[in-house]
Design a protein around this motif. Structure first.
Motif, short mmCIF file in Angstrom:
data_model
loop_
_atom_site.label_atom_id
_atom_site.label_comp_id
_atom_site.label_asym_id
_atom_site.label_seq_id
_atom_site.Cartn_x
_atom_site.Cartn_y
_atom_site.Cartn_z
N GLU A 147 26.78 -148.51 -60.53
CA GLU A 147 25.55 -149.17 -60.12
C GLU A 147 24.46 -149.01 -61.16
N GLU A 184 32.54 -139.48 -59.34
CA GLU A 184 32.80 -140.77 -58.71
C GLU A 184 34.26 -140.81 -58.30
N SER A 189 15.39 -145.09 -63.03
CA SER A 189 16.27 -145.97 -63.82
C SER A 189 15.45 -146.89 -64.72
N GLU A 230 19.95 -139.97 -54.67
CA GLU A 230 21.04 -140.69 -53.99
C GLU A 230 21.46 -139.94 -52.75
N ARG A 231 21.62 -138.63 -52.92
CA ARG A 231 22.08 -137.80 -51.82
C ARG A 231 21.06 -137.81 -50.68
N ARG A 252 14.43 -143.24 -57.15
CA ARG A 252 15.67 -143.53 -57.85
C ARG A 252 15.48 -144.73 -58.77
N ARG A 312 28.01 -137.73 -65.12
CA ARG A 312 27.28 -136.88 -64.18
C ARG A 312 27.68 -135.41 -64.25
N PRO A 365 18.44 -138.69 -60.29
CA PRO A 365 19.00 -139.79 -59.48
C PRO A 365 20.11 -139.32 -58.55
N ILE A 366 20.87 -138.32 -59.02
CA ILE A 366 21.98 -137.81 -58.18
C ILE A 366 21.41 -137.23 -56.90
N GLY A 418 18.96 -140.19 -50.20
CA GLY A 418 18.71 -141.55 -49.79
C GLY A 418 17.31 -142.03 -50.12
N GLY A 443 15.37 -144.32 -52.14
CA GLY A 443 15.58 -145.46 -53.02
C GLY A 443 14.53 -145.60 -54.10
#
Lengths: 396, 249
Positions: A383, A371, A163, A151-152, A159, A87, A147-148, A154, A156
């Motif tokens: 994940e 992480e 992937s 994620e922050r 995201r 990342r 995706p980062i 929220g 889903g």
């Protein structure tokens, strides 16, 4: 995310530096766009490409090479251990490319026409290739980075979508950046009588690509060290040592190619001529290749964090020297003029770099970039890597 | 279609009067200010080296480097000979200036909407059936305009008929794939700083060797990388499944 701020005084000092750089940058920007390139730069008909191309573009893109190297390692070769540094590396690459595009807007004579690249095609031009690679790869990096952000926030669903297309995306990214890194070298293929023989070579695209891979690894090591000092995130030693090994192999291959190339073109006879190019070349070779290879070959250094950090600093310095030699010093002899950037060229470059650092520090503070090392070592994979391996369909 | 045109510049006949320079400025509406070197305000200059006068101007290559490197195709080699520039397309990357082996294109550095400037071989005048302004103005016939093959014959004839007067070389006949501007001289061309290390191969071939491989590279490496991904992924999956069945037992 928890962050360690060393002391309030240090922060204000750096803030002060940042503000000074920004003010100078703004002044230079105003001059650049109100008076033109002649008033703001030391460029001339004899020397049309200067610091902005040499440093901001050639060096900047090279330093962002960690992004594709690591994405390939993690997603295509499934070496999940590297996930913790993926990342920050992708973030650096993404910021690097955006900074480069900014620099390009200063350098182009008519930047508002940059979209012409989309409609007037010339597949014979390396710059056409470079332009398309920049556009496409920046898009890929934005998607790899998204995706980062999701994620922050929220989110889903987006995201998940990302992937699902991640593998084709990563493959496209690897292809685009290998093309792009080598194309920056190919830019000079057409100037055999202009670029000094130490640097002109018919294999310059391969040399540019290899040195980009080496410096990509060096940048990951370097960043990991800096982020440890600034934020207290430490990377595991075995990961860094592995990167060191990749660097060693790449640099050795680079050296062999360079030696072969010198023999093929008969450059050895001028290798000790008393000229500025000779000193710069040897400095570059020593700092960027010879010293790092020797240091990396010694196991004790390769396995020590401090040793690797010094190797990385060496390689990065040598890389910067190489790109500046190709773009600036290697062109001087044939141009017949001496070029040194104006204070405005320098301050715009500084302002762009400083802004990059600033945005990086903000991103690290507010986004899930690093992480937690302990968690990583426990679960071993993230994940995202799990999703790709479809292990979430299996009992845990 | 008419044959490609060219200019033959016989340096031995040049007296340094600069009539070509002034005619060029007038034909191209350039400011009167004189320049030492080619500039956005001077498409041609007359220079002097050890008592010998010579001209500099765009060589109008048969396979122009500028047209090859331009990412937006702002340069075009016309069948009639001139290499023309379409300023409306230009984004100002200046790769043409950087790459030109003859260091010809110049930039409007002082402008906020700069364009590249260089000799047009009077393409517009040629369309009207006229010859270039410089050749029209030349009082001694040092610069003459004509069909390229005829001018090459003329140049060869002059070398043969006046032994000792010329260097046995027509500069531009083969340089970088040949040019539409040809030079004859009594002194070796490197004296004037003309690049003499150019091969007969057009410079654009050097990049095309690499560029033409890109489509193949993209396909092959795409398949290769996906293959690697798939194989490793498959291995890991089967490993997982084996572990799973072992657990059940």
């Amino acid at each position: 995310m928890e962050t360690k701020i060393n002391s309030p005084f240090k922060l204000t000092f750096w803030k002060g530096v940042l503000i000074v750089i920004w003010i100078l940058g703004i002044v230079a920007t105003i001059v650049r766009f109100s008076k033109g390139l002649g008033a703001s730069t030391n460029l001339s008909d004899q020397f049309p490409w200067g610091l902005w191309i040499g440093f901001d573009i050639l060096c900047g893109i090279g330093l962002a090479a960690g992004g594709f190297t690591l994405a390939a390692i993690v997603y295509i070769f499934h070496i999940k251990r590297f996930y913790p540094i993926l990342r920050p590396t992708i973030l650096t690459a993404f910021l690097g490319y955006i900074m480069m595009i900014f620099a390009l807007l200063f350098d182009l004579g008519q930047p508002w026409r940059i979209w012409h690249l989309l409609i007037y095609w010339n597949p014979h031009s390396v710059l056409f290739e470079v332009g398309w690679c920049v556009m496409l790869y920046t898009t890929v990096l934005a998607l790899e980075f998204s995706p980062i952000l999701f994620e922050r926030l929220g989110w889903g669903k987006p995201r998940k979508w990302i992937s699902k297309v991640l593998i084709p995306l990563v493959i496209a990214g690897v292809i685009l950046s290998t093309l792009h890194q080598s194309a920056l070298g190919s830019l000079y293929l057409i100037m055999p009588e202009k670029l000094y023989p130490f640097w002109y070579s018919s294999i310059i695209p391969f040399l540019f690509f290899l040195s980009a891979v080496a410096v990509g690894c060096a940048m990951v090591i370097f960043e990991s060290h800096l982020s440890y000092r600034a934020f207290g995130h430490r990377l595991k030693m075995d990961l860094l040592a592995d990167l060191g090994r990749i660097m060693l192999v790449t640099l050795v291959v680079y050296a062999i190619l360079k030696i072969q190339d010198f023999s093929g073109r008969g450059v050895w006879s001028v290798i000790f001529q008393n000229r500025p190019e000779t000193y710069l070349f040897w400095l570059e070779a020593l700092v960027g290749v010879i010293v790092p290879v020797i240091m990396l070959a010694i196991k004790k250094i390769r396995l020590s964090e401090r040793g690797l950090y010094y190797v990385a600093v060496c390689t990065i310095t040598g890389f910067l020297l190489n790109r500046l030699n190709v773009s600036v010093t290697g062109m001087e002899a044939s141009s017949g003029v001496h070029y040194f950037p104006s204070w405005m060229e320098i301050s715009i470059t500084l302002a762009i770099v400083a802004t990059g650092f600033f945005v990086f520090s903000l991103a690290v503070r507010y986004l899930p970039i690093f992480e937690h090392p302990e968690e990583e070592s426990e679960s071993e994979s993230s994940e995202l890597a799990e999703e790709i391996l479809n292990v979430d369909t299996m009992p845990k | 279609m008419s044959k490609p045109k060219a200019l033959l510049i016989d340096i031995t006949k040049c007296i340094g009067c600069k009539a070509c320079v002034y005619a060029c400025k007038e034909a191209n509406h350039l400011p009167e200010k004189e320049d030492e070197e080619l500039a956005s305000t001077s498409y041609t200059v007359v220079k002097e080296k050890e008592g010998v006068y010579y001209r500099r101007l765009c060589m109008h290559c048969n396979e122009p480097t500028c047209a090859s490197v331009c990412p937006v195709k702002a340069f075009e080699k016309t069948p009639e000979g001139p290499v023309t520039y379409h300023g409306k397309k230009c984004i100002g990357c200046r790769y043409c200036i950087q790459a030109c082996p003859f260091s010809v294109p110049t930039y409007e550095w002082e402008s906020t909407k700069p364009l590249v400037r260089k000799c047009t071989m009077c393409a517009e005048r040629q369309k009207q059936g006229k010859i270039t302004a410089c050749s029209e103005a030349c009082p001694t016939g040092a610069t003459i305009f004509g069909d390229r093959d005829e001018l090459l014959n003329e140049a060869r004839k002059r070398i043969q008929e006046n032994p000792g007067q010329y260097v046995d070389h027509i500069y531009g006949e083969k340089e970088a794939g040949g040019t539409s501007v040809l030079f004859l001289s009594s002194v070796p061309f490197e004296k004037f700083g003309f690049p003499t290390n150019l091969t007969e191969e057009p410079l654009s071939d050097l990049t095309w060797k690499i560029m033409s491989k890109i489509p193949n590279y993209v396909v092959v490496s795409g398949v290769f990388l996906y293959g690697i991904y798939w194989i490793i992924n498959r291995r890991m999956e089967t490993k997982e499944l084996k572990n799973k069945s072992k657990d059940k037992e």
